[in-house]
Write a protein that holds these residues in place. Sequence first.
Motif, PDB file in Angstrom:
ATOM      1  N   GLN A  12      37.859   6.628  23.178  1.00 62.59           N
ATOM      2  CA  GLN A  12      39.065   7.443  23.110  1.00 62.59           C
ATOM      3  C   GLN A  12      38.734   8.861  22.650  1.00 62.59           C
ATOM      4  OE1 GLN A  12      41.174   4.707  20.508  1.00 62.59           O
ATOM      5  NE2 GLN A  12      42.715   4.325  22.107  1.00 62.59           N
ATOM      6  N   VAL A  13      37.856   8.966  21.680  1.00 64.29           N
ATOM      7  CA  VAL A  13      37.456  10.290  21.186  1.00 64.29           C
ATOM      8  C   VAL A  13      36.715  11.055  22.271  1.00 64.29           C
ATOM      9  CG1 VAL A  13      36.040  11.529  19.493  1.00 64.29           C
ATOM     10  CG2 VAL A  13      37.352   9.517  18.784  1.00 64.29           C
ATOM     11  N   LEU A  14      35.749  10.403  22.908  1.00 63.40           N
ATOM     12  CA  LEU A  14      34.954  11.081  23.935  1.00 63.40           C
ATOM     13  C   LEU A  14      35.791  11.490  25.144  1.00 63.40           C
ATOM     14  CD1 LEU A  14      31.713   8.926  23.776  1.00 63.40           C
ATOM     15  CD2 LEU A  14      31.938  11.330  23.125  1.00 63.40           C
ATOM     16  N   PHE A  19      33.320  17.231  24.119  1.00 60.88           N
ATOM     17  CA  PHE A  19      32.317  17.986  23.371  1.00 60.88           C
ATOM     18  C   PHE A  19      31.854  17.257  22.111  1.00 60.88           C
ATOM     19  CE2 PHE A  19      36.505  19.318  21.999  1.00 60.88           C
ATOM     20  CZ  PHE A  19      36.413  19.247  20.610  1.00 60.88           C
ATOM     21  N   THR A  20      32.587  16.221  21.675  1.00 65.30           N
ATOM     22  CA  THR A  20      32.191  15.491  20.471  1.00 65.30           C
ATOM     23  C   THR A  20      30.907  14.688  20.679  1.00 65.30           C
ATOM     24  OG1 THR A  20      33.670  13.631  21.005  1.00 65.30           O
ATOM     25  CG2 THR A  20      34.518  15.343  19.511  1.00 65.30           C
ATOM     26  N   ARG A  21      30.470  14.603  21.904  1.00 64.19           N
ATOM     27  CA  ARG A  21      29.176  13.968  22.179  1.00 64.19           C
ATOM     28  C   ARG A  21      28.104  14.599  21.292  1.00 64.19           C
ATOM     29  NH1 ARG A  21      24.944  15.260  25.803  1.00 64.19           N
ATOM     30  NH2 ARG A  21      26.146  17.066  26.416  1.00 64.19           N
ATOM     31  N   ARG A  22      28.196  15.918  21.095  1.00 63.25           N
ATOM     32  CA  ARG A  22      27.229  16.625  20.249  1.00 63.25           C
ATOM     33  C   ARG A  22      27.305  16.153  18.794  1.00 63.25           C
ATOM     34  NH1 ARG A  22      29.036  22.351  21.862  1.00 63.25           N
ATOM     35  NH2 ARG A  22      29.720  21.637  23.881  1.00 63.25           N
ATOM     36  N   PHE A  23      28.525  15.890  18.336  1.00 64.61           N
ATOM     37  CA  PHE A  23      28.693  15.397  16.970  1.00 64.61           C
ATOM     38  C   PHE A  23      28.036  14.030  16.819  1.00 64.61           C
ATOM     39  CE2 PHE A  23      30.998  12.710  13.978  1.00 64.61           C
ATOM     40  CZ  PHE A  23      30.865  13.444  12.808  1.00 64.61           C
ATOM     41  N   CYS A  31      26.525   7.470  21.638  1.00 67.33           N
ATOM     42  CA  CYS A  31      27.681   6.685  22.079  1.00 67.33           C
ATOM     43  C   CYS A  31      28.068   6.946  23.528  1.00 67.33           C
ATOM     44  CB  CYS A  31      28.869   6.970  21.174  1.00 67.33           C
ATOM     45  SG  CYS A  31      28.556   6.508  19.454  1.00 67.33           S
ATOM     46  N   ASN A  32      27.681   8.065  24.067  1.00 71.02           N
ATOM     47  CA  ASN A  32      28.030   8.358  25.452  1.00 71.02           C
ATOM     48  C   ASN A  32      27.252   7.483  26.435  1.00 71.02           C
ATOM     49  OD1 ASN A  32      25.760   9.928  24.539  1.00 71.02           O
ATOM     50  ND2 ASN A  32      25.824  11.001  26.490  1.00 71.02           N
ATOM     51  N   ILE A  33      26.189   6.837  25.971  1.00 64.11           N
ATOM     52  CA  ILE A  33      25.420   5.981  26.870  1.00 64.11           C
ATOM     53  C   ILE A  33      25.372   4.528  26.387  1.00 64.11           C
ATOM     54  CG2 ILE A  33      23.987   7.816  27.828  1.00 64.11           C
ATOM     55  CD1 ILE A  33      21.803   7.022  25.841  1.00 64.11           C
ATOM     56  N   CYS A  34      26.003   4.247  25.263  1.00 65.57           N
ATOM     57  CA  CYS A  34      25.979   2.895  24.699  1.00 65.57           C
ATOM     58  C   CYS A  34      26.976   2.001  25.417  1.00 65.57           C
ATOM     59  CB  CYS A  34      26.316   2.955  23.210  1.00 65.57           C
ATOM     60  SG  CYS A  34      26.344   1.354  22.409  1.00 65.57           S
ATOM     61  N   ALA A  35      26.568   0.815  25.759  1.00 64.55           N
ATOM     62  CA  ALA A  35      27.422  -0.119  26.497  1.00 64.55           C
ATOM     63  C   ALA A  35      28.620  -0.606  25.683  1.00 64.55           C
ATOM     64  CB  ALA A  35      26.598  -1.310  26.960  1.00 64.55           C
ATOM     65  N   LEU A  42      35.742   3.543  15.488  1.00 60.94           N
ATOM     66  CA  LEU A  42      34.954   4.492  14.711  1.00 60.94           C
ATOM     67  C   LEU A  42      34.455   3.868  13.408  1.00 60.94           C
ATOM     68  CD1 LEU A  42      36.993   7.784  15.194  1.00 60.94           C
ATOM     69  CD2 LEU A  42      34.807   7.172  16.248  1.00 60.94           C
ATOM     70  N   GLN A  43      35.285   3.051  12.795  1.00 57.91           N
ATOM     71  CA  GLN A  43      34.874   2.419  11.544  1.00 57.91           C
ATOM     72  C   GLN A  43      33.621   1.575  11.740  1.00 57.91           C
ATOM     73  OE1 GLN A  43      37.767  -0.174   9.742  1.00 57.91           O
ATOM     74  NE2 GLN A  43      36.567  -0.359   7.874  1.00 57.91           N
TER      75      GLN A  43
END
Length: 73
Positions: A12-14, A19-23, A31-35, A42-43
Amino acid sequence: MKDINLDTTVEQVLRKYPFTRRFFESKNMYCNICACKPHERLQIAAINYGHDPKQFVEELKQFIAEYGKQQSS
């Protein structure tokens, strides 16, 4: 940004803030590539990577706010 909390999923964040990919990457979280990202909250993500969940969410919100300030300048 008010809608981001411990129960928000990484996906949801991504989706809302790509741009939060950088964070996430700055925290060694790819997380952008994690299954598991579609359903990982987030927790749980923060705990899995050794971060304090509440602090992690606050830092994420601050990152988003700072990015917004840079874009409006």
